[in-house]
Write a protein that holds these residues in place. Structure first.
Motif, PDB file in Angstrom:
ATOM      1  N   LEU A  44       0.826  -1.208   0.000  1.00 34.03           N
ATOM      2  CA  LEU A  44       0.000   0.000   0.000  1.00 34.03           C
ATOM      3  C   LEU A  44       0.861   1.260   0.000  1.00 34.03           C
ATOM      4  CD1 LEU A  44      -2.829  -0.961   2.528  1.00 34.03           C
ATOM      5  CD2 LEU A  44      -3.022  -0.708   0.047  1.00 34.03           C
TER       6      LEU A  44
ATOM      7  N   THR B 141       0.775   3.862  -3.172  1.00 33.69           N
ATOM      8  CA  THR B 141       0.261   5.224  -2.958  1.00 33.69           C
ATOM      9  C   THR B 141       1.377   6.242  -2.732  1.00 33.69           C
ATOM     10  OG1 THR B 141       0.018   4.807  -0.568  1.00 33.69           O
ATOM     11  CG2 THR B 141      -1.883   4.342  -1.977  1.00 33.69           C
ATOM     12  N   ARG B 142       2.633   5.746  -2.707  1.00 32.53           N
ATOM     13  CA  ARG B 142       3.794   6.608  -2.447  1.00 32.53           C
ATOM     14  C   ARG B 142       3.602   7.409  -1.149  1.00 32.53           C
ATOM     15  NH1 ARG B 142       5.323   8.944  -8.514  1.00 32.53           N
ATOM     16  NH2 ARG B 142       5.544   6.888  -9.497  1.00 32.53           N
ATOM     17  N   SER B 143       3.143   6.697  -0.148  1.00 32.14           N
ATOM     18  CA  SER B 143       2.838   7.326   1.147  1.00 32.14           C
ATOM     19  C   SER B 143       4.072   7.344   2.039  1.00 32.14           C
ATOM     20  CB  SER B 143       1.696   6.572   1.841  1.00 32.14           C
ATOM     21  OG  SER B 143       0.531   6.616   1.060  1.00 32.14           O
TER      22      SER B 143
END
Length: 296
Positions: free
Chosen positions: A52, A56-58
């Motif tokens: 995830l 999402t490049r979180s």
């Protein structure tokens, strides 16, 4: 809207947790042991969160102080709950473990009152009383065979309640500046490292291989216990506060009872349905107080 989303997130997280006890019992019946079930779920939870985060490049900047907070909430709260609850389930029936776990409804209030110095309102105590009354009815305490109750099972169950309270309150105090998935990834992966080190001292590595026959149970528990609920809790809890998070989390019990009925075929009698309605009534009572406060 943010408050509503917070409430829905916490209710959904608690509902997912409601399935966990039934799944753990099924895994035990399938011949798997406490260490491999615990490690495997954190492995797959961590893998899911990494996916995830990358998708999402979180990513975000995390200070040492913030990371220590995440590790404390994850390690002592989330990890402690898993360890103690699963250990309790190895000693006593599911109903007894749930009785002990659900002491978090008043433990959480005590922590907020004594440690955080927050004033607890009368309706919040009333809500807890109603929820505990409903809990006793749902679990049919008078019908539990005293011979199945032993000290280790009760002690581990109570420790799980304390750890769960720490997690729920701690989740409401985590910094919201850190991206959601990144926050949970750090928390769950850090807990995995701590657990792996702890188990490695007493358990041969081959016995806690998460990629062996335990894979299906580890994957299922990883999703239901370590991936989705922590994400939902850490999203919703800061928006509604620790006390309401603890109260709304009581929905885990009726969901757990219904899951055991549908999956394990355990009978649900009238008095248990009444208890579940009381638990929902307790949640409504807590919401009435919160709504009035919001208008003041």
């Amino acid at each position: 809207m943010n408050r509503t989303l917070g409430i829905v997130s916490v209710l959904l997280a608690a509902s997912l947790y409601g399935f966990v006890n039934t799944i753990v019992k099924l895994a035990y019946a399938d011949g798997f042991e406490f260490p491999e079930l615990t490690i495997s779920q954190y492995v797959y939870g961590t893998i899911g969160l990494i996916i995830l985060i990358l998708a999402t490049r979180s990513f975000g900047r995390v200070t040492l102080r913030d990371y220590l907070k995440l590790l404390a909430v994850g390690g002592f709260g989330l990890g402690g709950t898993s360890l103690a609850l699963y250990k309790s389930l190895a000693y006593v029936p599911t109903s007894v473990s749930l009785v002990m776990l659900f002491q978090f409804t008043w433990i959480g209030l005590l922590i907020e009152m004594l440690v955080l110095k927050r004033k607890i309102h009368r309706n919040e105590w009333l809500a807890v009383g109603i929820i505990l009354a409903g809990t006793l009815l749902v679990l049919q305490i008078t019908g539990i065979d005293s011979e199945t109750i032993n000290a280790p099972g009760l002690i581990f169950g109570f420790i799980a309640a304390i750890c769960y309270s720490i997690f729920l309150i701690g989740a409401s105090m985590l910094p919201e500046t850190i991206p959601q998935f990144y926050k949970n990834g750090l928390m769950v992966s850090g807990t995995l490292v701590l657990l792996f080190i702890g188990f490695a001292v007493t358990t041969p590595i081959v016995e806690i291989n998460p990629f062996g026959a335990v894979l299906k149970w580890g994957l299922l528990l990883g999703i239901l216990a370590q991936l989705l609920p922590p994400v939902l809790f850490t999203y919703g809890a800061p928006k509604i506060g620790g006390t309401l998070t603890s109260i709304l989390s009581s929905v885990e019990l009726p969901v757990g009872i219904i899951a055991s009925n549908l999956i394990l075929g355990e009978q649900v009698v009238l008095v248990q349905w009444i208890g579940m309605l009381l638990i929902l009534a307790g949640i409504v009572v807590s919401q009435v107080r919160q709504g009035e406060a919001g208008k003041a």
